[in-house]
Each structure stands twice: as C-alpha cells, then as structure tokens.
Design a protein around this motif. Structure first.
Motif, PDB file in Angstrom:
ATOM      1  N   THR A 150       3.767  -3.725   3.148  1.00  0.00           N
ATOM      2  CA  THR A 150       3.934  -2.296   3.418  1.00  0.00           C
ATOM      3  C   THR A 150       4.825  -2.091   4.644  1.00  0.00           C
ATOM      4  O   THR A 150       5.692  -1.205   4.644  1.00  0.00           O
ATOM      5  N   MET A 183      -0.608  -5.426   3.916  1.00  0.00           N
ATOM      6  CA  MET A 183      -0.141  -4.632   5.054  1.00  0.00           C
ATOM      7  C   MET A 183       1.248  -5.099   5.492  1.00  0.00           C
ATOM      8  O   MET A 183       2.110  -4.289   5.851  1.00  0.00           O
ATOM      9  N   LEU A 235      -8.469  -3.819   2.660  1.00  0.00           N
ATOM     10  CA  LEU A 235      -7.245  -4.241   3.329  1.00  0.00           C
ATOM     11  C   LEU A 235      -7.037  -5.746   3.204  1.00  0.00           C
ATOM     12  O   LEU A 235      -7.990  -6.508   3.126  1.00  0.00           O
ATOM     13  N   ALA A 264      -1.093   1.911  10.512  1.00  0.00           N
ATOM     14  CA  ALA A 264      -1.378   0.981   9.422  1.00  0.00           C
ATOM     15  C   ALA A 264      -2.304   1.638   8.403  1.00  0.00           C
ATOM     16  O   ALA A 264      -2.997   2.612   8.719  1.00  0.00           O
ATOM     17  N   TYR A 312       0.843  -1.184   0.000  1.00  0.00           N
ATOM     18  CA  TYR A 312       0.000   0.000   0.000  1.00  0.00           C
ATOM     19  C   TYR A 312       0.886   1.243   0.000  1.00  0.00           C
ATOM     20  O   TYR A 312       2.119   1.149   0.017  1.00  0.00           O
TER      21      TYR A 312
END
Length: 268
Positions: free
Chosen positions: A73, A70, A65, A52, A5
């Motif tokens: 990232t 995540m 998501l 986050a 992301y």
C-alpha cells in the motif's frame, strides 16, 4: 503479487524533487510528525506522511493487518505521489516495514531510513515475543481501555527527563490509537519475518537509535549494520528513548539531513 489495502489517507507538504515518505509506528498516526514535517520542508524537501491502514482517518481493513500488505500500500502511495528521488523513513513499525516498501518498489525507492526498531521479530525468542504481546495486548483483551493500558508503556518509551511540546504531542497522538488497530498492528509485527528484505537492501540506509530505547535497542540496531547491511550509516542519540525525532529533534535531523545531502541527493 501482494494485494494492497485501500489507498491511504496522507498529507503532502513542500515542493522539491526529493520526497521523504514518513511511516509512523504502531502507536500514533501521521499527526505526531507535525514538527518533523515542518523541519524537513524548511530544509528544502518534500514530505508525504501517511495514516497507515487503521490509523488516523484510514479505516482498519476487515481482515486485519500484515506488514507485507501495508508495504504494498505504501508502494502504491509512492507510485501516485512520488518524485524523482524518494526516501522512505520508517519509525518503529514503519521501520520494520521500510525494507519491504523498498522491495515492493525497488526502482522508485532511492534510500531508506530506519528509526528505533528491530531487524525482525523473527530473530526474537518465543519468550520475548510472548512478553511483547502480553505487555501490550493482554490488558486490552481483558477489557481495559487503551488510554489506561498504553499510558505507562508509552511513558516508559521516552528517555528519563524527556519533555517539551514535541514529546507531549507524540504522547497524545500515540494515546489516540484505536485499540483494535493497535492489536492488529502488534500481531502483524510479531508475525512478520523481514530478514530477507533487510539483507537485500542495496540503497543507502541510515539507522537512527535512541540510547535509552527499550524497543529498538541501540545494540540491536547497530547489529543491523554490522551483520546484515554493512553499507549502512548508524547514529545513536544519547538523550533519546524510542522517539528521538521528538526527544532530540535538532540532532535527529542533523543526522538525517547530512545523510540525505551526502549519500542520497549528491548521488542522484
């Protein structure tokens, strides 16, 4: 390769060769780690705490998501601001994510700490998953406000008698979570099968459970050690629920710092 992301908003504190990356849970943001950051920096560590995707001032991605994205990232964050020794400390949702971060950056993550979480929701029954989602998401889908809906759930996650400014900080930050982000995060947790990444952990691992936690139940966290990662260290905090870093701050950090000094920095 998993696509990351947008690069996450984050805070860097301290100056040391060992960095602790703090990954918060589905309720909250980096702001509830304020006292944790201060304690770790005073102990001679460097700390990076992120918001986050979708949390704090990090925008929610338009396509929702996933734990895998995540984790990638977070790996990008380690690439950019990591140090010689990097420890990933994941709480709740962050603990689900932490082994995936290690898998994404196996040469840059030197230890993992998992606080108050489950091995993987893939291990739960369909009925448990349904109840978990219903308790947290269904009231929001019915139009109720996040603060009204989440307040009772968050209160139930503390141990009986837990109080004080650290507990109040966690509660207020948790209640500030965007309902849209929260729904996306809870769905991502339930959809994620993290067993392969958990079983693959070779770095030192510390498991921290709260005796009164109804989410990351101590027996479930102990089972991570006995069934999946036998080299892990495990500690159960007797007067804590889901937020031991706030409920028993001194004891939580005694276990954490002993682990870092004994199994991580000494090894490095």
């Amino acid at each position: 390769m998993t696509k990351p992301y947008r690069f996450p908003d984050h805070q860097v504190a301290g100056d040391a060769d060992t960095t602790v990356f703090l990954l918060h849970g589905a309720y909250g943001s980096k702001d509830y780690f304020r006292h944790e950051i201060e304690t770790l920096v005073k102990a001679g560590l460097r700390v990076v705490a992120w918001d986050a995707p979708g949390y704090g001032i990090s925008p929610l991605p338009p396509d929702g998501l996933s734990i895998e994205r995540m984790a990638e990232t977070a790996g990008c964050l380690i690439d950019r601001v990591g140090s010689r020794t990097n420890i990933v400390l994941g709480h709740s949702m962050g603990g689900v994510m932490a082994p995936a971060v290690c898998a994404a950056r196996p040469d840059k993550v030197h230890a993992v700490v998992i606080s108050a979480t489950v091995a993987s929701f893939s291990q739960k029954s369909e009925e448990d998953k349904k109840n978990f989602l219903a308790e947290r998401i269904e009231p929001l889908r019915q139009g109720k406000s996040f603060r009204d809906t989440a307040g009772a759930v968050i209160d139930s996650m503390f141990a009986p008698g837990s109080q004080g400014p650290m507990v109040e900080l966690v509660r207020e930050v948790a209640l500030s979570t965007s309902s849209e982000t929260f729904c996306a995060a809870i769905q991502a947790i339930v959809d994620y099968d993290g067993m392969a990444n958990l079983k693959a952990l070779k770095v030192p691992l510390l498991l921290l459970a709260g005796a009164h936690d109804k989410v990351g139940r101590p027996e479930g966290m102990k089972n991570i050690q006995s069934s999946f990662v036998p080299h892990a260290d495990y500690a159960c905090l007797p007067a804590s629920g889901h937020y031991a870093f706030a409920e028993e701050h001194a004891l939580f950090n005694q276990h954490l710092l002993d682990f870092i000094r004994g199994r991580v920095t000494a090894r490095a």
